[in-house]
Motif scaffolding. Structure first.
Motif, PDB file in Angstrom:
ATOM      1  N   PHE A 191       0.836  -1.194   0.000  1.00 56.24           N
ATOM      2  CA  PHE A 191       0.000   0.000   0.000  1.00 56.24           C
ATOM      3  C   PHE A 191       0.881   1.258   0.000  1.00 56.24           C
ATOM      4  O   PHE A 191       0.628   2.213  -0.749  1.00 56.24           O
ATOM      5  CB  PHE A 191      -0.922  -0.002   1.221  1.00 56.24           C
ATOM      6  CG  PHE A 191      -1.955   1.087   1.224  1.00 56.24           C
ATOM      7  CD1 PHE A 191      -3.177   0.909   0.585  1.00 56.24           C
ATOM      8  CD2 PHE A 191      -1.709   2.302   1.856  1.00 56.24           C
ATOM      9  CE1 PHE A 191      -4.137   1.920   0.574  1.00 56.24           C
ATOM     10  CE2 PHE A 191      -2.660   3.307   1.850  1.00 56.24           C
ATOM     11  CZ  PHE A 191      -3.868   3.117   1.211  1.00 56.24           C
ATOM     12  N   ILE A 234      -9.067   5.881   5.350  1.00 62.36           N
ATOM     13  CA  ILE A 234      -8.934   5.165   4.079  1.00 62.36           C
ATOM     14  C   ILE A 234      -9.597   3.817   4.265  1.00 62.36           C
ATOM     15  O   ILE A 234      -9.089   2.955   4.981  1.00 62.36           O
ATOM     16  CB  ILE A 234      -7.462   4.989   3.663  1.00 62.36           C
ATOM     17  CG1 ILE A 234      -6.751   6.335   3.594  1.00 62.36           C
ATOM     18  CG2 ILE A 234      -7.389   4.268   2.321  1.00 62.36           C
ATOM     19  CD1 ILE A 234      -7.234   7.244   2.499  1.00 62.36           C
ATOM     20  N   GLN A 235     -10.747   3.653   3.656  1.00 57.54           N
ATOM     21  CA  GLN A 235     -11.580   2.472   3.843  1.00 57.54           C
ATOM     22  C   GLN A 235     -11.604   1.637   2.579  1.00 57.54           C
ATOM     23  O   GLN A 235     -11.707   2.178   1.474  1.00 57.54           O
ATOM     24  CB  GLN A 235     -12.999   2.914   4.206  1.00 57.54           C
ATOM     25  CG  GLN A 235     -13.997   1.784   4.389  1.00 57.54           C
ATOM     26  CD  GLN A 235     -15.344   2.300   4.822  1.00 57.54           C
ATOM     27  OE1 GLN A 235     -15.612   2.423   6.014  1.00 57.54           O
ATOM     28  NE2 GLN A 235     -16.190   2.643   3.862  1.00 57.54           N
ATOM     29  N   MET A 236     -11.483   0.322   2.739  1.00 57.74           N
ATOM     30  CA  MET A 236     -11.562  -0.582   1.605  1.00 57.74           C
ATOM     31  C   MET A 236     -13.011  -1.003   1.371  1.00 57.74           C
ATOM     32  O   MET A 236     -13.679  -1.474   2.299  1.00 57.74           O
ATOM     33  CB  MET A 236     -10.707  -1.836   1.844  1.00 57.74           C
ATOM     34  CG  MET A 236      -9.262  -1.549   2.174  1.00 57.74           C
ATOM     35  SD  MET A 236      -8.447  -0.580   0.885  1.00 57.74           S
ATOM     36  CE  MET A 236      -6.920  -0.170   1.733  1.00 57.74           C
ATOM     37  N   PRO A 242      -9.715   1.120  -2.355  1.00 55.68           N
ATOM     38  CA  PRO A 242      -9.689   2.108  -1.279  1.00 55.68           C
ATOM     39  C   PRO A 242     -10.495   3.363  -1.613  1.00 55.68           C
ATOM     40  O   PRO A 242     -10.526   3.814  -2.763  1.00 55.68           O
ATOM     41  CB  PRO A 242      -8.200   2.443  -1.135  1.00 55.68           C
ATOM     42  CG  PRO A 242      -7.600   2.110  -2.459  1.00 55.68           C
ATOM     43  CD  PRO A 242      -8.420   1.000  -3.043  1.00 55.68           C
ATOM     44  N   TYR A 243     -11.131   3.908  -0.587  1.00 54.69           N
ATOM     45  CA  TYR A 243     -11.854   5.170  -0.676  1.00 54.69           C
ATOM     46  C   TYR A 243     -11.378   6.084   0.444  1.00 54.69           C
ATOM     47  O   TYR A 243     -11.228   5.658   1.594  1.00 54.69           O
ATOM     48  CB  TYR A 243     -13.371   4.950  -0.536  1.00 54.69           C
ATOM     49  CG  TYR A 243     -14.040   4.453  -1.794  1.00 54.69           C
ATOM     50  CD1 TYR A 243     -14.728   5.312  -2.639  1.00 54.69           C
ATOM     51  CD2 TYR A 243     -13.960   3.108  -2.153  1.00 54.69           C
ATOM     52  CE1 TYR A 243     -15.334   4.854  -3.797  1.00 54.69           C
ATOM     53  CE2 TYR A 243     -14.564   2.645  -3.316  1.00 54.69           C
ATOM     54  CZ  TYR A 243     -15.245   3.525  -4.131  1.00 54.69           C
ATOM     55  OH  TYR A 243     -15.849   3.075  -5.287  1.00 54.69           O
ATOM     56  N   ARG A 257     -10.331  -0.462   7.469  1.00 53.38           N
ATOM     57  CA  ARG A 257      -9.665   0.814   7.212  1.00 53.38           C
ATOM     58  C   ARG A 257      -8.185   0.651   7.514  1.00 53.38           C
ATOM     59  O   ARG A 257      -7.805   0.314   8.634  1.00 53.38           O
ATOM     60  CB  ARG A 257     -10.287   1.909   8.077  1.00 53.38           C
ATOM     61  CG  ARG A 257     -11.653   2.361   7.566  1.00 53.38           C
ATOM     62  CD  ARG A 257     -12.436   3.128   8.600  1.00 53.38           C
ATOM     63  NE  ARG A 257     -12.994   2.240   9.616  1.00 53.38           N
ATOM     64  CZ  ARG A 257     -12.774   2.359  10.921  1.00 53.38           C
ATOM     65  NH1 ARG A 257     -12.004   3.314  11.380  1.00 53.38           N
ATOM     66  NH2 ARG A 257     -13.312   1.511  11.770  1.00 53.38           N
TER      67      ARG A 257
END
Length: 339
Positions: A191, A234-236, A242-243, A257
Motif C-alpha cells: 500500500f 482510508i476504507q476498503m 480504497p476510498y 480501514r
C-alpha cells in the motif's frame, strides 16, 4: 441586510461552515467545508471570525451584490474578475454594489471558497449553516437564488496570504487506525509503495482511489463489527478498492480501514483533483503530533502572515486618489534643500 444574487452557479455549490459537532452518536457526521483550512484563511484575510462561505466545485459562478462587499477568495484557485479587473486569489477584495464577481474553475484543486466580510447569514440548523447533502440538510445552490450577508464590521481589503500548494496531490501522512494491524506487513508495504490516482468518482461523502495491481484486503474482514469512522479514513470497499472518506462520510462502518490521514494533511488529500496522484507514508502518532496545530493555532499563524497586496498601477482605476509622493519633499517652497 445585503443580498447577493447567484446569476450563475457551478455544479455542487453549497453553503458551508465548520460543520456540526456532537451528533455522531445520532448518526450525523460533522460535515462542513471539505477544506477547513480555506475558511481559516478567509477569517485571517477579512479580520473576523470563522464564518460560513460559498463552497464551489469548479464550473462558472457569477454573483452580484446589492451593496458593496468585502470578499475573500480561498481554496482551490479559480480565475476571478470583477469590474473589468482580474482579482488575486488568496486575497480579500472590495466589490462595488452592482458589480458582478465572475469565477471560473480550471482544474487546479477541487474546492473553492467565497467568503464575505459580514458572513453568510441565516438560521442555523443543529448549530450550523452547512448543507449536509447526505443527511438531507440543505441543498445545492441553483441560479437565481440569493444569499443574505450580515453586517460587515471590518474594512481591510487588498490583503493577501502566501499559501503552499495543496492542490496537486503528493505524499500524505497516514496514521494507524483500529484495523491497520489486521492488514499483514506485506499488504501494508505494498500500500505504501503504490501510486494512487484520484478518481473522478467522488462526492463530499468519499473519493475513490484508483491503482494498478491487486486489491487490498485483510483476513476476516467479512466478520468485522461496525464502528465509528471519521473524515480522512482510508476504507476498503467490499471489492478491496480504497476510498478516502470526506466530510459527509457515514458515522459507522464495517469495511476495513488501513489508516487515517493525519489532520494536517487532510486539506491536501481532499483538494487532490481528478487524475492527480497520491502516495501514503505510514507515520507514528509522535511524528504526527510534532507537526500538528489545532485550528486556533493555525488561525493565529495565518493572521500573522497576512500582508498587503501589491497592486499593479495599470490595474488601479482609482490611482489618482493615492498619495504617491508623501515624504519626498518637506512641502516648504520657502526653504532651501540642505546641501
Amino acid at each position: 441586510m445585503t443580498r447577493v444574487t447567484l446569476d450563475a452557479v457551478g455544479p455542487g455549490a453549497t453553503v458551508q461552515d465548520m460543520g456540526r459537532r456532537g451528533f455522531v452518536a445520532q448518526g450525523l457526521s460533522r460535515g462542513g467545508a471539505a477544506d477547513r483550512l480555506a475558511l481559516l484563511e478567509a477569517a485571517a484575510l477579512v479580520g473576523g471570525e470563522i464564518g460560513a462561505a460559498l463552497e464551489l466545485a469548479g464550473g462558472r459562478t457569477r454573483l452580484t451584490g446589492d451593496a458593496p462587499l468585502r470578499v475573500a477568495l480561498t481554496g482551490a484557485p479559480m480565475r476571478a474578475q470583477s469590474g473589468g479587473r482580474a482579482l488575486t486569489w488568496n486575497a480579500v477584495h472590495w466589490i462595488e454594489a452592482g458589480d458582478t464577481l465572475t469565477l471560473d474553475g480550471h482544474g487546479h484543486g477541487v474546492w473553492s471558497y467565497v467568503s464575505f466580510g459580514g458572513g453568510i447569514a441565516g438560521a442555523p440548523r443543529l448549530g450550523s449553516l452547512s448543507a449536509h447533502l447526505t443527511a438531507g440538510i440543505g441543498a445545492m445552490l441553483a441560479p437565481g437564488e440569493t444569499l443574505e450577508i450580515g453586517a460587515d464590521r471590518g474594512d481591510a481589503v487588498n490583503r493577501v496570504l502566501d499559501v503552499a500548494d495543496r492542490f496537486s496531490g503528493g505524499e500524505l501522512s497516514l496514521l494507524p487506525s483500529a484495523h491497520t494491524a489486521l492488514f499483514d506487513a506485506e499488504t501494508r508495504a505494498r500500500f505504501a509503495a503504490t501510486v494512487f490516482t484520484r478518481s473522478p468518482r467522488s462526492s463530499r461523502q468519499g473519493t475513490r482511489l484508483d491503482h494498478d495491481g491487486p486489491v487490498f484486503a485483510t483476513a476476516g474482514q467479512l466478520s468485522l463489527i461496525s464502528e465509528i469512522v471519521t473524515p480522512g479514513d482510508i476504507q476498503m470497499a467490499g471489492d478491496g478498492t480504497p476510498y478516502l472518506l470526506g466530510p459527509e462520510c457515514q458515522t459507522t462502518g464495517g469495511y476495513p480501514r488501513i489508516g487515517a490521514i493525519a489532520p494536517m494533511d487532510l486539506p491536501r488529500a481532499l483538494q487532490c483533483p481528478p487524475g492527480a496522484t497520491l502516495r501514503f507514508r505510514f507515520d507514528g502518532i509522535d511524528a504526527a503530533l510534532a507537526r500538528h496545530k489545532d485550528e486556533a493555532a493555525q488561525l493565529a499563524d495565518l493572521r500573522r502572515r497576512v500582508r498587503p497586496l501589491v497592486r499593479d498601477p495599470r490595474d488601479m482605476d482609482d490611482l489618482g486618489s493615492y498619495q504617491l509622493i508623501s515624504g519626498v519633499t518637506a512641502g516648504r517652497p520657502d526653504q532651501e534643500e540642505p546641501a
